[in-house]
Design a protein around this motif. Structure first.
Motif, PDB file in Angstrom:
ATOM      1  N   UNK A  50       5.937 -31.312  34.881  1.00 37.67           N
ATOM      2  CA  UNK A  50       6.441 -32.178  33.803  1.00 37.67           C
ATOM      3  C   UNK A  50       5.443 -32.237  32.733  1.00 37.67           C
ATOM      4  N   UNK A  51       4.122 -32.346  32.919  1.00 38.22           N
ATOM      5  CA  UNK A  51       3.069 -32.795  32.284  1.00 38.22           C
ATOM      6  C   UNK A  51       3.248 -31.290  31.160  1.00 38.22           C
ATOM      7  N   UNK A  52       3.186 -30.066  31.714  1.00 43.83           N
ATOM      8  CA  UNK A  52       3.170 -28.922  30.907  1.00 43.83           C
ATOM      9  C   UNK A  52       4.380 -28.712  29.803  1.00 43.83           C
ATOM     10  N   UNK A  53       5.327 -29.214  30.310  1.00 44.36           N
ATOM     11  CA  UNK A  53       6.554 -29.355  29.486  1.00 44.36           C
ATOM     12  C   UNK A  53       6.352 -30.267  28.470  1.00 44.36           C
ATOM     13  N   UNK A  54       5.586 -31.555  28.712  1.00 45.25           N
ATOM     14  CA  UNK A  54       5.440 -32.315  27.410  1.00 45.25           C
ATOM     15  C   UNK A  54       4.576 -31.784  26.703  1.00 45.25           C
ATOM     16  N   UNK A  55       3.420 -30.973  27.066  1.00 50.78           N
ATOM     17  CA  UNK A  55       2.643 -30.155  26.121  1.00 50.78           C
ATOM     18  C   UNK A  55       3.285 -29.070  25.292  1.00 50.78           C
TER      19      UNK A  55
ATOM     20  N   UNK B 110      -4.824 -27.138  21.935  1.00 55.06           N
ATOM     21  CA  UNK B 110      -5.194 -26.266  23.221  1.00 55.06           C
ATOM     22  C   UNK B 110      -6.230 -27.292  23.693  1.00 55.06           C
ATOM     23  N   UNK B 111      -7.099 -27.848  23.169  1.00 55.96           N
ATOM     24  CA  UNK B 111      -8.121 -28.604  23.794  1.00 55.96           C
ATOM     25  C   UNK B 111      -7.632 -30.029  24.487  1.00 55.96           C
ATOM     26  N   UNK B 112      -6.445 -30.773  23.934  1.00 57.87           N
ATOM     27  CA  UNK B 112      -5.608 -31.635  24.482  1.00 57.87           C
ATOM     28  C   UNK B 112      -5.186 -31.237  25.806  1.00 57.87           C
ATOM     29  N   UNK B 113      -4.364 -30.279  25.647  1.00 58.58           N
ATOM     30  CA  UNK B 113      -3.443 -29.511  26.782  1.00 58.58           C
ATOM     31  C   UNK B 113      -4.506 -29.378  27.931  1.00 58.58           C
TER      32      UNK B 113
ATOM     33  N   UNK C 233       1.899 -22.847  18.569  1.00 55.23           N
ATOM     34  CA  UNK C 233       2.687 -22.814  19.679  1.00 55.23           C
ATOM     35  C   UNK C 233       1.659 -22.131  20.731  1.00 55.23           C
ATOM     36  N   UNK C 234       0.992 -21.025  20.247  1.00 57.32           N
ATOM     37  CA  UNK C 234       0.079 -20.411  21.360  1.00 57.32           C
ATOM     38  C   UNK C 234      -1.091 -21.414  21.746  1.00 57.32           C
ATOM     39  N   UNK C 235      -1.609 -22.360  20.870  1.00 53.08           N
ATOM     40  CA  UNK C 235      -2.512 -23.067  21.251  1.00 53.08           C
ATOM     41  C   UNK C 235      -1.948 -24.100  22.334  1.00 53.08           C
ATOM     42  N   UNK C 236      -0.987 -24.600  22.308  1.00 57.02           N
ATOM     43  CA  UNK C 236      -0.373 -25.390  23.576  1.00 57.02           C
ATOM     44  C   UNK C 236      -0.171 -24.545  24.944  1.00 57.02           C
ATOM     45  N   UNK C 237       0.137 -23.453  24.543  1.00 53.95           N
ATOM     46  CA  UNK C 237       0.082 -22.504  26.010  1.00 53.95           C
ATOM     47  C   UNK C 237      -0.840 -22.357  26.307  1.00 53.95           C
ATOM     48  N   UNK C 238      -2.137 -21.904  25.687  1.00 52.08           N
ATOM     49  CA  UNK C 238      -3.569 -21.789  26.053  1.00 52.08           C
ATOM     50  C   UNK C 238      -3.833 -22.823  26.701  1.00 52.08           C
ATOM     51  N   UNK C 239      -3.836 -23.930  25.954  1.00 50.59           N
ATOM     52  CA  UNK C 239      -4.167 -25.320  26.817  1.00 50.59           C
ATOM     53  C   UNK C 239      -3.693 -25.355  28.256  1.00 50.59           C
TER      54      UNK C 239
ATOM     55  N   UNK D  98       2.151 -39.097  23.750  1.00 46.13           N
ATOM     56  CA  UNK D  98       1.065 -39.207  24.100  1.00 46.13           C
ATOM     57  C   UNK D  98       0.118 -37.812  23.937  1.00 46.13           C
ATOM     58  N   UNK D  99       0.765 -36.919  24.088  1.00 39.89           N
ATOM     59  CA  UNK D  99       0.082 -35.584  23.806  1.00 39.89           C
ATOM     60  C   UNK D  99      -0.403 -35.409  22.305  1.00 39.89           C
ATOM     61  N   UNK D 100       0.750 -35.679  21.558  1.00 38.69           N
ATOM     62  CA  UNK D 100       0.506 -35.558  20.094  1.00 38.69           C
ATOM     63  C   UNK D 100      -0.477 -36.691  19.583  1.00 38.69           C
ATOM     64  N   UNK D 101      -0.493 -37.776  20.174  1.00 39.43           N
ATOM     65  CA  UNK D 101      -1.738 -38.988  19.789  1.00 39.43           C
ATOM     66  C   UNK D 101      -3.014 -38.377  19.921  1.00 39.43           C
TER      67      UNK D 101
END
Length: 402
Positions: free
Chosen positions: A74-79, A57-60, A125-131, A202-205
């Protein structure tokens, strides 16, 4: 001919908008935390005697807050794709480690531990969406996901316990409840498309780094209960565990401030004025909580477990409110460090944990402080450690940005 020198009241509009957003998010997070506490109460009466998601979430939120120009979808899709990969990987890992979890948690039910995997996967999964929602300042949708998370846990998890008071049913309810906000978040972000494989990597790193920092904070914020169990007798460690309910409530109380200010800190990492204001806001809420425990200690004790069991803890509930509030301030500074991508924050927190462990072992392990005195001393040491770390990390951020 008119001069048009009358100033328009434009500065009020952003402030009113921010206050509305703050209110919406604060109410949603309050509902989520109250619902989570309600589930805890139901569980404690019906049963016999989450950091990778936060890192994602913090990364996103940081990446979207600092993203300029086109390509937000596009960035949101990557996240989102990174979130799905992380959720799937974590789910498989938990399934593989089922025997280990059964041993560590002293749980005999295979079904309950197996259900832990989809629960953590849904939260990730919710964490990525919240970010994404947080970084995009989509506060109403963010509030809706937070609210659904709390209600899902209370209604489905708590409802399962009323149907059948067992760990298996509780975990089944929680697993389904964790899917509710993830489905809602996916609906809100359904138009996110077009990410490349490199963007996902990059998001995962960055998530790994953010997760490490939050893991260090999580370890520090929960180490004191381990010290209490190992260094205090059974009765006093029970008092300390009850006091931690107050501390955790004070830690969660100002989280909406962190949610709201984090994108701004990421977008302007050198804005120490904004950081100070956020610290004052969190500290102010903590001061109100401490005042409440001083004025109404009897009610506080009744809420956390009843006067019959925890009456001796009454005069000292304020100490736990101070501890929780100190950790709330530290949590804000930790998120500021993540927003600034400060690499040394995790190391500083781990060192703080080592110092706290040595201090607790020296004072409590040698019998220098015992009984309720030991309870008070341990609460005081955790508060001191959190405040010192907050000052050190905040100072480091200020120097880096100057």
């Amino acid at each position: 001919m008119t001069s048009g020198t009358t100033p328009a009241p434009q500065p009020q509009a952003p402030r009113k908008s921010f206050l509305r957003s703050a209110t919406v998010v604060a109410v949603a997070m309050a509902i989520m935390n109250v619902a989570a506490y309600g589930f805890t109460l139901i569980g404690s009466r019906r049963l016999e005697q989450d950091q990778f998601a936060l890192g994602l979430q913090a990364t996103a939120a940081r990446q979207l807050a600092t993203h300029s120009g086109d390509g937000a979808a596009t960035l949101a899709d990557a996240i989102l794709r990174a979130g799905r990969r992380s959720a799937a990987g974590l789910t498989v890992l938990c399934l593989v480690l089922t025997p280990v979890f059964m041993w560590l948690l002293h749980v005999d039910s295979v079904v309950a531990i197996l259900l832990l995997a989809p629960t953590l996967g849904g939260l990730t999964l919710m964490g990525s969406q919240l970010g994404i929602l947080q970084g995009s300042h989509r506060w109403t949708e963010l509030a809706a996901v937070y609210t659904s998370a709390g209600i899902g846990r209370l209604v489905l998890g708590g409802g399962a316990l009323f149907v059948h008071p067992s760990l298996d049913w509780a975990m089944a309810g929680l697993a389904i409840g964790a899917a509710v906000p993830a489905v809602l978040g996916q609906f809100f972000l359904r138009r996110s498309t077009g990410a490349t494989g490199e963007q996902v990597k990059e998001v995962l790193r960055e998530t790994v780094h953010g997760t490490h920092t939050l893991l260090a904070f999580f370890a520090l914020a929960n180490a004191d209960i381990l010290f209490a169990r190992g260094l205090l007798d059974t009765k006093d460690s029970g008092y300390y565990a009850a006091g931690l309910i107050i501390a955790k409530a004070c830690l969660f109380l100002p989280q909406f401030v962190i949610v709201l200010v984090f994108p701004s800190l990421a977008n302007s990492p050198g804005d120490t004025v904004r950081l100070r204001r956020a610290i004052f806001a969190v500290a102010g809420l903590g001061a109100c909580a401490v005042a409440g425990t001083l004025i109404l200690p009897g009610i506080v004790v009744e809420v956390i477990g009843g006067k019959e069991k925890y009456a001796p803890l009454g005069p000292y509930t304020w100490l736990f409110a101070v501890a929780g509030s100190a950790y709330a301030v530290l949590q804000l500074v930790v998120y500021a460090a993540i927003a600034q991508q400060e690499k040394r924050a995790a190391l500083a927190i781990w060192l703080g944990l080592v110092v706290l462990a040595v201090a607790a072992g020296t004072v409590l392990g040698t019998g220098t402080a015992t009984g309720l005195t030991g309870v008070k001393v341990l609460a005081g040491m955790t508060s001191t450690c959190a405040l010192l770390l907050s000052g050190a990390l905040a100072t480091g951020l200020h120097r880096q940005s100057s």
